[in-house]
Design an enzyme around this catalytic site. Structure first.
Site, mmCIF file in Angstrom:
data_model
loop_
_atom_site.group_PDB
_atom_site.id
_atom_site.type_symbol
_atom_site.label_atom_id
_atom_site.label_comp_id
_atom_site.label_asym_id
_atom_site.label_seq_id
_atom_site.Cartn_x
_atom_site.Cartn_y
_atom_site.Cartn_z
ATOM 1 N N LEU A 212 8.535 -3.644 -2.729
ATOM 2 C CA LEU A 212 7.126 -4.019 -2.681
ATOM 3 C C LEU A 212 6.317 -3.152 -3.643
ATOM 4 O O LEU A 212 6.590 -1.956 -3.771
ATOM 5 C CB LEU A 212 6.590 -3.852 -1.259
ATOM 6 C CG LEU A 212 7.182 -4.790 -0.205
ATOM 7 C CD1 LEU A 212 6.695 -4.382 1.170
ATOM 8 C CD2 LEU A 212 6.800 -6.224 -0.481
ATOM 9 N N ASP A 242 -4.095 -3.502 6.199
ATOM 10 C CA ASP A 242 -3.645 -3.908 4.866
ATOM 11 C C ASP A 242 -2.123 -3.928 4.874
ATOM 12 O O ASP A 242 -1.474 -2.877 4.967
ATOM 13 C CB ASP A 242 -4.159 -2.934 3.795
ATOM 14 C CG ASP A 242 -5.678 -2.929 3.713
ATOM 15 O OD1 ASP A 242 -6.267 -4.022 3.790
ATOM 16 O OD2 ASP A 242 -6.257 -1.839 3.592
ATOM 17 N N LEU A 243 -1.537 -5.092 4.810
ATOM 18 C CA LEU A 243 -0.100 -5.270 4.995
ATOM 19 C C LEU A 243 0.714 -4.372 4.067
ATOM 20 O O LEU A 243 0.594 -4.447 2.844
ATOM 21 C CB LEU A 243 0.276 -6.738 4.759
ATOM 22 C CG LEU A 243 1.749 -7.092 4.968
ATOM 23 C CD1 LEU A 243 2.164 -6.812 6.414
ATOM 24 C CD2 LEU A 243 1.997 -8.553 4.602
ATOM 25 N N ASP A 244 1.541 -3.523 4.679
ATOM 26 C CA ASP A 244 2.462 -2.628 3.963
ATOM 27 C C ASP A 244 1.750 -1.705 2.979
ATOM 28 O O ASP A 244 2.337 -1.279 1.991
ATOM 29 C CB ASP A 244 3.540 -3.433 3.225
ATOM 30 C CG ASP A 244 4.498 -4.118 4.179
ATOM 31 O OD1 ASP A 244 4.704 -3.585 5.283
ATOM 32 O OD2 ASP A 244 5.047 -5.178 3.824
ATOM 33 N N GLU A 245 0.482 -1.376 3.231
ATOM 34 C CA GLU A 245 -0.257 -0.495 2.331
ATOM 35 C C GLU A 245 -0.848 0.702 3.064
ATOM 36 O O GLU A 245 -1.746 1.360 2.558
ATOM 37 C CB GLU A 245 -1.370 -1.284 1.619
ATOM 38 C CG GLU A 245 -0.855 -2.364 0.678
ATOM 39 C CD GLU A 245 -1.963 -3.036 -0.100
ATOM 40 O OE1 GLU A 245 -3.087 -2.496 -0.115
ATOM 41 O OE2 GLU A 245 -1.700 -4.097 -0.693
#
Length: 299
Positions: A212, A242-245
């Site tokens: 990612l 915040d998805l995967d952040e």
């Protein structure tokens, strides 16, 4: 919980009963360390370890983690925490004082892939992960036999986009029932809603492959193989909306080359995911992490 793990935890709690840990984030200025040291000395506390970091001594932020021990700490924990509030206010501190003997209660969320939960259970059983794994929650049945073999409650509730709100409502009830301090997503393949995340801020740890954002979505290893990547890895991070952040806790990588096929890369990736997640969880339960905005200071 197995008798072996229960015995290890009881011995650990007894050994740690007079120890504490202080985590501080505040604007940097002279006198912070001196004030903390004098305060601990008033309670006959000995500083065991001390780690500090300043972003800029002239107007930056100051971070410190101190482990300390006092002969009567188990008797006056509330008093010492209450007394520290005056120092914290004077220096505008964002702080917390924890005690290792108050072992954190952990819930693991898992779907079909079991490599990460196997690693966590092994570390837990061997005494290298000092937490109480009080429940495992899953949207599939694959982990049931494994989990129950360790004497841990396994709760199954199928989840999808269509019933996500109802499922999370029940999951939040379970987490409250089991008095959970930490949630670990050990390859739990469902996106959490803002309501769920906000109910447990900075207390949800996730693991994902480090492709990612280059290979977002399904079949990342297939696409990485087609691109001929030379490095694969994994990232352990706190979950935010915040998805995967969210703030990154730990990362690791391994080299691959043209001789590695897709299955080889998946095996290497799973190995890295296991170790990165285990380290991330261990550092959290040992109170080694201070979240600073969208990054972390790990002592």
């Amino acid at each position: 919980m197995s008798r072996q793990v229960d015995k290890q935890l009881q011995e650990y709690k007894e050994k740690q009963k007079n120890k504490g840990c202080l985590l501080v984030r505040c604007p940097d200025r002279p006198g912070i360390v001196a004030s903390i040291s004098r305060f601990l000395f008033q309670y006959n506390a000995n500083i065991i370890t001390s780690n500090q970091y300043s972003t800029n001594p002239e107007g930056g932020d100051f971070f410190i983690r101190i482990e300390f021990a006092s002969p009567s700490l188990h008797e006056n924990r509330n008093e010492i925490k209450k007394s520290f509030e005056a120092i914290a206010e004077n220096f505008s501190m964002d702080w917390k004082m924890t005690f290792p003997s108050e072992v954190k209660r952990t819930a693991i969320f898992v779907s079909k892939e079991l490599h990460c939960i196997r690693e966590l259970l092994f570390e837990w059983q061997s005494g290298d992960l000092m937490t109480e794994i009080v429940v495992v929650i899953s949207n599939h049945q694959e982990a049931k036999e494994l989990v129950e073999g360790f004497g841990i409650p396994f709760l199954h509730l199928p989840a999808s986009k269509e019933n996500r709100r109802e499922v999370e409502t029940q999951q939040l009830k379970w987490l409250e029932e089991y008095q959970v301090d930490l949630i670990v997503l050990a390859r739990y393949m469902q996106i959490l809603t803002p309501v769920f995340v906000e109910a447990h801020p900075k207390k949800i740890i996730n693991i994902h492959h480090s492709f990612l954002p280059a290979f977002v979505g399904a079949r990342p290893y297939d696409r990485a193989y087609q691109r001929g990547v030379k490095l694969i890895g994994a990232t352990g991070h706190y979950v935010t909306n915040d998805l995967d952040e969210g703030p990154i806790i730990e990362q690791d990588i391994n080299r691959v080359d043209h001789t590695d096929n897709i299955e080889d890369m998946k095996k290497i990736g799973r190995s890295i995911e296991r170790s990165v997640l285990a380290r991330s969880v261990k550092w959290h339960i040992e109170d080694r992490i201070i979240v600073d905005g969208n990054k972390t200071i790990v002592f």
